[in-house]
Write a protein that holds these residues in place. Structure first.
Motif, PDB file in Angstrom:
ATOM      1  N   LYS A 278     -16.368  33.781  22.046  1.00  0.00           N
ATOM      2  CA  LYS A 278     -15.086  34.306  22.041  1.00  0.00           C
ATOM      3  C   LYS A 278     -14.989  36.676  22.139  1.00  0.00           C
ATOM      4  CE  LYS A 278     -11.421  35.402  19.467  1.00  0.00           C
ATOM      5  NZ  LYS A 278     -11.310  35.165  17.286  1.00  0.00           N
ATOM      6  N   GLY A 279     -16.846  36.935  21.394  1.00  0.00           N
ATOM      7  CA  GLY A 279     -16.984  37.852  22.276  1.00  0.00           C
ATOM      8  C   GLY A 279     -16.674  38.518  20.892  1.00  0.00           C
TER       9      GLY A 279
ATOM     10  N   ARG B 213     -22.549  40.625  28.851  1.00  0.00           N
ATOM     11  CA  ARG B 213     -23.053  41.375  27.833  1.00  0.00           C
ATOM     12  C   ARG B 213     -22.445  41.171  26.449  1.00  0.00           C
ATOM     13  NH1 ARG B 213     -23.003  46.948  29.814  1.00  0.00           N
ATOM     14  NH2 ARG B 213     -23.433  46.152  31.975  1.00  0.00           N
ATOM     15  N   PRO B 214     -21.206  39.866  26.161  1.00  0.00           N
ATOM     16  CA  PRO B 214     -20.496  40.583  24.690  1.00  0.00           C
ATOM     17  C   PRO B 214     -21.357  39.533  24.588  1.00  0.00           C
ATOM     18  CG  PRO B 214     -18.498  41.447  26.890  1.00  0.00           C
ATOM     19  CD  PRO B 214     -19.984  40.427  27.663  1.00  0.00           C
ATOM     20  N   THR B 215     -21.421  38.523  25.112  1.00  0.00           N
ATOM     21  CA  THR B 215     -22.032  37.457  24.721  1.00  0.00           C
ATOM     22  C   THR B 215     -23.311  37.555  24.606  1.00  0.00           C
ATOM     23  OG1 THR B 215     -20.712  35.956  26.240  1.00  0.00           O
ATOM     24  CG2 THR B 215     -22.424  34.415  24.885  1.00  0.00           C
ATOM     25  N   PHE B 217     -24.434  40.318  23.132  1.00  0.00           N
ATOM     26  CA  PHE B 217     -24.879  41.201  21.786  1.00  0.00           C
ATOM     27  C   PHE B 217     -25.006  40.517  20.462  1.00  0.00           C
ATOM     28  CE2 PHE B 217     -25.274  45.097  24.370  1.00  0.00           C
ATOM     29  CZ  PHE B 217     -25.743  46.486  23.545  1.00  0.00           C
ATOM     30  N   THR B 218     -23.761  39.133  20.754  1.00  0.00           N
ATOM     31  CA  THR B 218     -23.448  38.861  19.704  1.00  0.00           C
ATOM     32  C   THR B 218     -25.151  37.423  19.283  1.00  0.00           C
ATOM     33  OG1 THR B 218     -21.624  37.778  20.359  1.00  0.00           O
ATOM     34  CG2 THR B 218     -21.900  37.039  18.416  1.00  0.00           C
ATOM     35  N   LYS B 288     -22.034  46.972  20.754  1.00  0.00           N
ATOM     36  CA  LYS B 288     -21.866  46.129  21.070  1.00  0.00           C
ATOM     37  C   LYS B 288     -20.192  46.527  21.874  1.00  0.00           C
ATOM     38  CE  LYS B 288     -19.696  41.414  20.363  1.00  0.00           C
ATOM     39  NZ  LYS B 288     -18.641  41.091  19.854  1.00  0.00           N
ATOM     40  N   SER B 289     -19.754  47.179  20.919  1.00  0.00           N
ATOM     41  CA  SER B 289     -18.539  47.641  21.260  1.00  0.00           C
ATOM     42  C   SER B 289     -18.120  48.513  21.933  1.00  0.00           C
ATOM     43  CB  SER B 289     -17.585  48.369  19.803  1.00  0.00           C
ATOM     44  OG  SER B 289     -18.254  49.410  19.367  1.00  0.00           O
ATOM     45  N   THR B 291     -20.132  49.246  24.370  1.00  0.00           N
ATOM     46  CA  THR B 291     -20.302  48.292  26.234  1.00  0.00           C
ATOM     47  C   THR B 291     -19.060  47.700  26.794  1.00  0.00           C
ATOM     48  OG1 THR B 291     -21.364  45.897  25.073  1.00  0.00           O
ATOM     49  CG2 THR B 291     -22.765  47.515  25.788  1.00  0.00           C
ATOM     50  N   GLU B 292     -17.866  47.474  25.724  1.00  0.00           N
ATOM     51  CA  GLU B 292     -17.066  46.409  26.383  1.00  0.00           C
ATOM     52  C   GLU B 292     -15.964  47.307  26.636  1.00  0.00           C
ATOM     53  OE1 GLU B 292     -16.282  44.469  21.905  1.00  0.00           O
ATOM     54  OE2 GLU B 292     -17.176  41.953  22.689  1.00  0.00           O
TER      55      GLU B 292
END
Lengths: 279, 295
Positions: A278-279, B213-215, B217-218, B288-289, B291-292
């Motif tokens: 979900k990010g 990228r978000p994936t 980072f998680t 992470k935030s 890059t979002e």
């Protein structure tokens, strides 16, 4: 023209062959330790100690018999099962309503605290409780071990279930409310049945994490309440390492998880990657 | 419905969370505060000797000996080296396997096994594989004419042998997350890129990876927290030895508490360890935030 087509066809064949070759190699690397574990569990100890007999040996069940007869593995096996099962059930009982409330009422502070539990090193939970337990002579009771395992299983369940409940559209609850259902009734009769797949995922993972837990039991269990991971660990403290027995014990502890993984693969993957995609 | 029932029903989200709040306060928050207080005291598990307030002495002592700083360094080395390899390998394998093929589900199941199997059992098998005299790894190396290695007994190699196990265990985790992420990214950018005549490498670096990228980072966040806290594999294979060679902060705090009964010292180590994990997690979340926002 025809030549060209045949050439690209051959190229495609080579590419596919290379791909499957890669898959096989990766699989071999991933699975080898499991294969080795199972193989060694059927070897006589003398064969394990003999490097010439890495693959050629006469299989034996003696290690499995010995694990149960000489090392009394029934006790840790039942202990592990009881503790993991009961703590998972309790965690579902507490965690499902909590996750629902957190997800619906947007209690962000709360979900932050749940994330904190993931971050805090488990040993900082252990020290104070160990000190208190020894004072109160409570170390090694089932009740406390079960409550202790909740530290693992409860956050797991809440962590997986918050996004799950959030993904269920609100319309259904609103419709139920218009029909005069209470909040409790909506939760029990509408949300719970709708979230069965999520509950299953959360439950399986909580059970696995509890089944695997080593740190808590290492300090808090007594000889009466030894769980499987501790029983296996204690094998290596004997002066002569009985590898056959250790491997048989390792097979016994991992087999249930391997079987669960085969049947419920999709659930476990969604659970483990929960929140990530979900990010 | 009676009045009390109705009153409770309207406040159901409190009713639902109070048991869990109480549990968290009692089982989690209390121990953390206790550990914090303990770290300013000297006490050796004796009913007769009361706690003695020593101020920052436990902390000063940690930094006056090399054992603690080295353990901090080792914790970072273990976590970051393992993470680096896992992310690179995990992403590459996921990108390569991202297609429909025969036996894909079976492969995914196989990838699950290292991370769900009981760590102690995993530790034991790897101990057998690494065994200098009877282990298969040395047998293979000997077959190729190489030297005999003491994978877990040599102070220079032991930590790396453990990192290798971590990589074996957790690369599949990164891979599965990336595979799941790949199925959820939109297809339109790829179509327009193809029309614009982008080659494979350009599509990968300009579209696929940024979208992932978000994936990624998680995956990094979850893996980093757990890698810093690795306990089961290390303790079951080496107990932090030989000597202190594989002693990370987590193992050090455990040994201080339960081998040497220095609970105050252990408390100080734990407080610092917690701060380390906390700040690394916070930095990762911040990055992470950031890059979002780009998208």
């Amino acid at each position: 023209m025809l030549d060209n087509m045949a050439g690209s066809k051959r190229q495609k064949m080579i590419r596919i062959t290379l791909f499957y070759l890669f898959v096989v190699v990766v699989l071999a690397v991933v699975l080898f330790p499991f294969f080795w574990m199972i193989l060694a569990s059927f070897k006589k100890n003398a064969d394990i100690l003999n490097v010439d007999k890495l693959f050629s040996f006469v299989p034996t069940f003696k290690n499995y018999v010995s694990v149960f007869v000489d090392y009394d593995f029934f006790k840790p096996l039942t202990n592990s099962f009881i503790i993991s099962f009961v703590s998972t059930m309790l965690a579902l009982l507490l965690g499902l309503p909590a996750a629902y409330a957190i997800g619906r009422s947007r209690m962000h502070l709360f979900s932050g605290i749940i994330l904190m539990i993931r971050i805090v090193p488990a040993i900082s939970f252990l020290v104070p409780w160990y000190l208190l337990f020894t004072k109160l002579k409570l170390t090694g009771t089932y009740t406390w071990l079960i409550i202790y395992h909740l530290i693992v299983s409860l956050p797991t369940i809440i962590w997986i279930m918050i996004p799950y409940f959030e993904s269920i559209p609100r319309d259904l609850e609103e419709a139920a409310k218009i029909d005069g259902a209470s909040n409790m009734g909506t939760f029990c009769r509408i949300m719970m049945p709708l979230s069965t797949p999520g509950t299953l995922t959360a439950g399986i993972l909580a059970f696995i994490f509890s089944w695997n837990n080593f740190t808590f039991a290492l300090i808090l269990c007594s000889s009466r309440t030894t769980t499987l991971p501790i029983a296996i660990y204690q094998f290596i403290s004997y002066s002569n390492v009985y590898w056959g027995g250790i491997m048989a014990a390792s097979v016994i502890i991992t087999m249930p998880i391997i079987i669960i993984s085969f049947f419920l693969q999709r659930h476990i993957i969604t659970g483990l990657t929960a929140g990530a995609v979900k990010g | 419905m009676n009045r009390i029932g109705k009153w409770l029903d309207q406040r159901l989200h409190y009713v639902f969370t109070i048991p869990t709040i109480l549990f968290v306060l009692g089982m989690v928050l209390f121990p953390i505060i206790y550990t914090f207080v303990l770290s300013f005291h000297s006490w050796r598990l004796s009913a007769n000797i009361p706690w003695e307030f020593v101020g920052l002495q436990n902390y000063v002592k940690l930094f006056s000996e090399s054992r603690f700083p080295v353990a901090v360094f080792r914790t970072f080395l273990f976590a970051f080296l393992a993470l680096f390899v896992e992310v690179i390998l995990g992403i590459s394998i996921a990108l390569y396997l991202n297609r429909t093929f025969f036996g894909k589900n079976l492969v995914k199941t196989a990838f699950l096994l290292p991370m769900v199997a009981t760590p102690v059992a995993i530790g034991m098998v790897w101990k057998l594989i690494y065994e200098p005299n009877i282990g298969i790894l040395n047998a293979v190396i000997r077959g190729m004419g190489g030297p005999k290695m003491d994978w877990l007994g040599n102070t220079g190699i032991a930590l790396y042998s453990l990192i290798a196990v971590d990589i074996w265990q957790w690369t599949p985790f990164v891979m599965l997350i990336i595979l799941a992420g790949l199925t959820s990214i939109p297809t339109d950018p790829f179509e327009s890129a193809m029309i614009d005549g982008a080659n494979r490498w350009q599509t990968l670096t300009r579209i696929t990876l940024p979208l992932l990228r978000p994936t990624i980072f998680t995956a990094v966040l979850l893996r980093l927290i757990d890698a810093l806290k690795t306990f089961d594999i290390i303790y079951s294979m080496t107990q932090g030895g030989p000597g202190f060679a594989t002693e990370t902060m987590n193992i050090l705090s455990f040994r201080q508490a339960f081998e040497f009964m220095q609970f105050g010292q252990s408390g100080a180590t734990l407080v610092l360890f917690f701060l380390v994990v906390m700040s690394i997690a916070a930095i990762t979340i911040k990055l992470k935030s950031k890059t979002e926002v780009d998208f």
